[in-house]
Enzyme design. Structure first.
Site, PDB file in Angstrom:
ATOM      1  N   ASP A 217      30.460  49.744  34.081  1.00  0.00           N
ATOM      2  CA  ASP A 217      31.552  50.148  34.727  1.00  0.00           C
ATOM      3  C   ASP A 217      32.705  50.441  33.809  1.00  0.00           C
ATOM      4  O   ASP A 217      33.720  50.096  34.041  1.00  0.00           O
ATOM      5  CB  ASP A 217      31.904  49.435  35.772  1.00  0.00           C
ATOM      6  CG  ASP A 217      32.844  49.844  36.989  1.00  0.00           C
ATOM      7  OD1 ASP A 217      32.922  51.028  37.187  1.00  0.00           O
ATOM      8  OD2 ASP A 217      33.684  49.089  37.592  1.00  0.00           O
ATOM      9  N   ASP A 234      35.754  43.045  32.565  1.00  0.00           N
ATOM     10  CA  ASP A 234      35.063  42.895  33.625  1.00  0.00           C
ATOM     11  C   ASP A 234      33.706  43.578  33.672  1.00  0.00           C
ATOM     12  O   ASP A 234      33.509  44.654  34.047  1.00  0.00           O
ATOM     13  CB  ASP A 234      36.024  43.812  34.891  1.00  0.00           C
ATOM     14  CG  ASP A 234      35.383  43.742  36.231  1.00  0.00           C
ATOM     15  OD1 ASP A 234      34.467  42.964  36.430  1.00  0.00           O
ATOM     16  OD2 ASP A 234      35.971  44.287  37.200  1.00  0.00           O
TER      17      ASP A 234
END
Length: 344
Positions: A217, A234
Site C-alpha cells: 500500500d 503502515d
C-alpha cells in the site's frame, strides 16, 4: 498461501476499546502511562498515541515520551499474518531500511487483550511530514530504498500473506459484493460484467509473474519525510506481489510528468535491484484490481458507523455508475497497453 483477503471472520468493528482499556493494555506490558491518549487517524484498525513515563536522561526528542499502540481489527488478519508483517518490518530494520518496526517486549511484538479477540502491538513514535511533490533527488532516493526493501522482501517467504491475483482481488471480491445488498439491483449485472470482462482479459497476464514480500500500500500517505530521508510506514496491507505494485503507487499518474517521475524512480531502483520491465503492463491491471478491492473493503466494513459517515454515497446508483464506467475505462487502458511495445 491463503488467497482470502478478509481474514477468517466477518467482524466489522470493535466497540470494546475505551481509554481505560487501551491504557491498561499498555501498562500490562511494563510501561507506565501518564493518562494522555490521543486517537490517530485509521479506519481499518484503532491507533493511539500514548504518553509514557520515561527516564528523562534518555530522552533525545519529544517523540521519546510517546508510543503508538495499534489495535488490529478482529477478523481481518490471522495471528500468523500479523506476525509476518512484524517479521518483515524487523527484517527491514535489521538491514537498516527506514521503517518503523514494532517494539519487542520480552522477545514478543504481538499481544492480546485479556478476554478479547483483539491483538495489539506498540511502535515507537516518529515525527515527519508527508511528501507532496518530490524532486529528482527524492525520487532517486525513493527508488533505491524501494529496491532495497524488495531485496529484503525476496529473501524470505510469507506463506500466510495474500497474493495480488485476479482471483483474490477480483473474482473473490465480486462474489462477495454480489451476495450483499450494497449494489443496487439495476447495476448488479453491469458491475458483474465489467469485473468479469477484466478478469477474463488479465488472468493470463499473471501466469509468469514473480512474487515476493512488498509494502503493498505504498502510496505517499504511507511515507513520511524526515531530515535523513523518507520513512515507510503502515505495513498493515503487506502483500506478496510484483515489484511494480509498490512503484506505480508512488507515481500513479498517466501524464508525461508522472511517467518521467516513474522513469527516474526506476532508474535509481536499477542501481540496487533488477526490474522486469514487462511488469509495467500490469500497472493498469493492478489499478483496476485496487478499485474492485476498495469497493469490497467499504462493503465489508459498512456496518461500522465511521464508514457510513465517510462513504455517504456508497450503495447509491451514482457510486456504482461511476465504478462501472471507471472499470470499463480500465479495460480500454489495459487493451491499449497490451497492443504496445514497452518503451522506457
Amino acid at each position: 498461501m491463503s488467497n482470502y483477503v478478509w481474514g477468517d471472520n466477518q467482524t466489522q468493528f470493535f466497540f470494546s476499546l475505551d481509554p481505560d482499556t487501551i491504557l491498561d493494555a499498555v501498562d500490562e506490558l511494563g510501561l507506565r502511562t501518564t493518562g494522555r491518549c490521543l486517537t490517530l487517524n485509521s479506519m481499518e484498525n484503532r491507533v493511539y498515541e500514548i504518553e509514557i513515563d520515561v527516564d528523562e536522561s534518555k530522552v533525545t526528542s519529544a517523540s521519546d515520551r510517546f508510543v503508538v499502540a495499534k489495535f488490529y481489527r478482529p477478523g481481518r488478519w490471522t495471528k500468523e499474518q500479523i506476525l509476518e508483517e512484524h517479521e518483515f518490518l524487523l527484517d527491514l530494520q535489521e538491514n537498516e531500511l527506514p521503517v518503523i518496526a514494532p517494539i519487542k517486549i520480552d522477545g514478543q511484538t504481538l499481544f492480546k487483550l485479556n478476554d478479547h479477540e483483539i491483538f495489539y502491538t506498540l511502535f515507537p513514535k516518529k515525527g515527519g511530514r508527508p511528501p507532496e511533490e518530490m524532486n529528482a533527488d527524492q525520487l532517486e532516493l525513493m527508488g533505491r530504498t524501494i529496491a532495497r526493501i524488495h531485496n529484503v522482501g525476496a529473501s524470505k517467504k510469507a506463506k500466510h500473506r495474500i497474493q495480488i491475483t485476479p482471483e483474490s482481488f477480483g473474482k473473490q471480491n465480486l462474489n462477495f459484493l454480489l451476495d450483499t445488498p450494497h449494489i443496487p439491483q439495476d447495476f448488479k449485472e453491469s458491475y458483474s460484467n465489467a469485473v468479469n470482462g477484466l478478469y477474463k482479459l488479465i488472468n493470463p497476464m499473471f501466469e509468469d509473474v514473480s512474487y515476493h514480500r512488498i509494502h503493498g500500500d505504498c502510496h505517499r500517505g504511507n511515507i513520511i519525510l524526515r531530515d535523513e530521508g523518507p520513512y515507510f510506514i503502515d505495513f498493515d496491507d503487506m502483500l506478496v506481489a510484483q515489484s511494480v505494485q509498490d512503484i506505480w503507487m508512488i507515481t500513479p499518474g498517466r501524464d508525461d510528468y508522472s511517467l518521467n517521475q516513474r522513469n527516474t524512480l526506476i532508474d535509481s531502483y536499477l542501481e540496487m535491484r533488477d526490474f522486469n520491465f514487462n511488469e509495467l503492463k500490469l500497472i493498469e491491471v493492478l489499478r483496476a484490481l485496487r478499485m474492485i478491492h476498495f469497493t469490497s473493503w467499504i462493503a465489508h466494513r459498512y456496518d461500522d458507523e465511521s464508514f457510513k459517515r465517510t462513504f455517504e454515497n456508497f450503495k447509491t446508483n451514482q457510486y456504482f455508475e461511476k465504478e462501472i464506467f471507471d472499470l470499463n475505462q480500465q479495460l480500454l487502458y489495459i487493451k491499449d497497453d497490451l497492443s504496445k511495445t514497452i518503451h522506457y
